[in-house]
Design an enzyme around this catalytic site. Sequence first.
Site, PDB file in Angstrom:
ATOM      1  N   ASP A  82      17.444  -1.793  -0.307  1.00 32.77           N
ATOM      2  CA  ASP A  82      16.922  -1.986   1.053  1.00 32.77           C
ATOM      3  C   ASP A  82      16.875  -0.792   1.618  1.00 32.77           C
ATOM      4  OD1 ASP A  82      15.910  -3.527   2.901  1.00 32.77           O
ATOM      5  OD2 ASP A  82      17.361  -4.440   3.872  1.00 32.77           O
ATOM      6  N   ASP A 104      12.395   4.070   1.738  1.00 32.06           N
ATOM      7  CA  ASP A 104      11.463   3.924   2.838  1.00 32.06           C
ATOM      8  C   ASP A 104      11.339   5.799   3.336  1.00 32.06           C
ATOM      9  OD1 ASP A 104      11.313   3.642   6.182  1.00 32.06           O
ATOM     10  OD2 ASP A 104      12.663   2.793   6.650  1.00 32.06           O
ATOM     11  N   GLU A 134       7.192   0.938   3.184  1.00 32.94           N
ATOM     12  CA  GLU A 134       6.401   0.793   4.497  1.00 32.94           C
ATOM     13  C   GLU A 134       5.695   1.650   5.305  1.00 32.94           C
ATOM     14  OE1 GLU A 134       9.826  -0.709   7.008  1.00 32.94           O
ATOM     15  OE2 GLU A 134       9.540   0.273   9.015  1.00 32.94           O
ATOM     16  N   HIS A 180      13.708  -4.445  13.697  1.00 32.51           N
ATOM     17  CA  HIS A 180      15.664  -5.402  12.837  1.00 32.51           C
ATOM     18  C   HIS A 180      17.108  -5.677  13.859  1.00 32.51           C
ATOM     19  CE1 HIS A 180      13.830  -2.477   9.664  1.00 32.51           C
ATOM     20  NE2 HIS A 180      14.005  -3.564   9.123  1.00 32.51           N
ATOM     21  N   GLY A 181      17.646  -6.551  13.610  1.00 28.45           N
ATOM     22  CA  GLY A 181      18.306  -6.649  14.510  1.00 28.45           C
ATOM     23  C   GLY A 181      17.680  -7.314  15.394  1.00 28.45           C
ATOM     24  N   HIS A 208      10.316  -7.245   7.089  1.00 31.43           N
ATOM     25  CA  HIS A 208      10.933  -6.882   7.940  1.00 31.43           C
ATOM     26  C   HIS A 208      11.159  -7.684   8.904  1.00 31.43           C
ATOM     27  CE1 HIS A 208      11.920  -3.777   4.504  1.00 31.43           C
ATOM     28  NE2 HIS A 208      10.925  -4.327   4.679  1.00 31.43           N
ATOM     29  N   ASN A 230      11.956 -10.600   4.898  1.00 29.73           N
ATOM     30  CA  ASN A 230      14.027 -10.635   4.851  1.00 29.73           C
ATOM     31  C   ASN A 230      13.920 -10.974   5.672  1.00 29.73           C
ATOM     32  OD1 ASN A 230      12.710  -8.536   2.932  1.00 29.73           O
ATOM     33  ND2 ASN A 230      13.249  -6.785   3.626  1.00 29.73           N
ATOM     34  N   THR A 233      19.836 -10.625   9.312  1.00 32.95           N
ATOM     35  CA  THR A 233      20.683 -10.698  10.649  1.00 32.95           C
ATOM     36  C   THR A 233      21.179 -11.926  11.173  1.00 32.95           C
ATOM     37  OG1 THR A 233      19.795  -9.009  12.026  1.00 32.95           O
ATOM     38  CG2 THR A 233      20.920 -10.399  13.571  1.00 32.95           C
TER      39      THR A 233
HETATM   40 ZN   LIG Z   1      13.879  -4.083   6.769  1.00 34.72          ZN
END
Ligand SMILES: [Zn+2]
Length: 284
Positions: A82, A104, A134, A180-181, A208, A230, A233
């Site tokens: 990842d 990435d 991406e 993300h997060g 993602h 994906n 978290t």
């Molecule tokens: Zn990601």
Amino acid sequence: MYLISTREMLKNAQRGRYAIPAFNVHNLETIQVVVETAANMASPVILAGTPSTFTYAGLEYIVSICTQAASLNKLPLALHLDHHEELTDICHKVKAGVRSVMIDASHLPFAENIDTVANVVQFCHRYDVSVEAELGRLGGQEDELIVDSKESFYTDPSAAKKYVAQTGIDSLAVAIGSAHGLYHDEPHLDFKRLAEIQRQVDIPLVLHGASGISEEMIRQSISLGICKVNVATDLKIAFADAVKQYLSEHPDANDPRKYITPGKQAMQQVVENKILMCNSAGKI
Ligand SMILES: [Zn+2]
């Protein structure tokens, strides 16, 4: 049983209009939870690790544990790199047995992004390794880096078409509003953009930053071509909260077999829910 690429898995999902969940794992216990739950539900599954996860747990340990998990559960299993950025690092991990890679290069200008990814594809396809890349940029927490979220970073559909043709990638991660997060505001996905990307690009698409996005929005994105979802978290929170609660109720506890077990159970619930959300149960 051995570790496989994600090419066939994702093609099957694309044909069947469901998605493969990709779960970020960190150690023996998290790998056990994901693989055993997926096996019980007969769901194809992807185990994902960021560069810092491999640094933390050790490449050889992760590869061995995942290979054992595939064998013990009679499950075709993909271990996926990842958000990897360095070709030398990717080569090293492919030679150790990994068969699925995300390169990435999304922080680079378009032409450099294409060159970098095309190089990785050329290497990986010699080893029958599938490659995800991406275009556009997701905001939020990326491994140990914070990235700003702006609409100007969303994936441009016509650029996506050119990008896929010139890089030769097997799947495309899109930036359509997920991050993300943890989300600070209610996330909003740009479905019009996703539909246009799907019209322009014929390879499986990847979402993602799916933690914290409503089930309804995930299902809608799957209906518009998302074939890999994906999740990181949501797993971490469930695991950590359950361990914290156990330790607060048992302040003298010191046996990891006792205080880790509630974390595994809480994580299992999340894995089950995500498999149901992706509609991948029974698809092996
Ligand atoms: Zn990601």
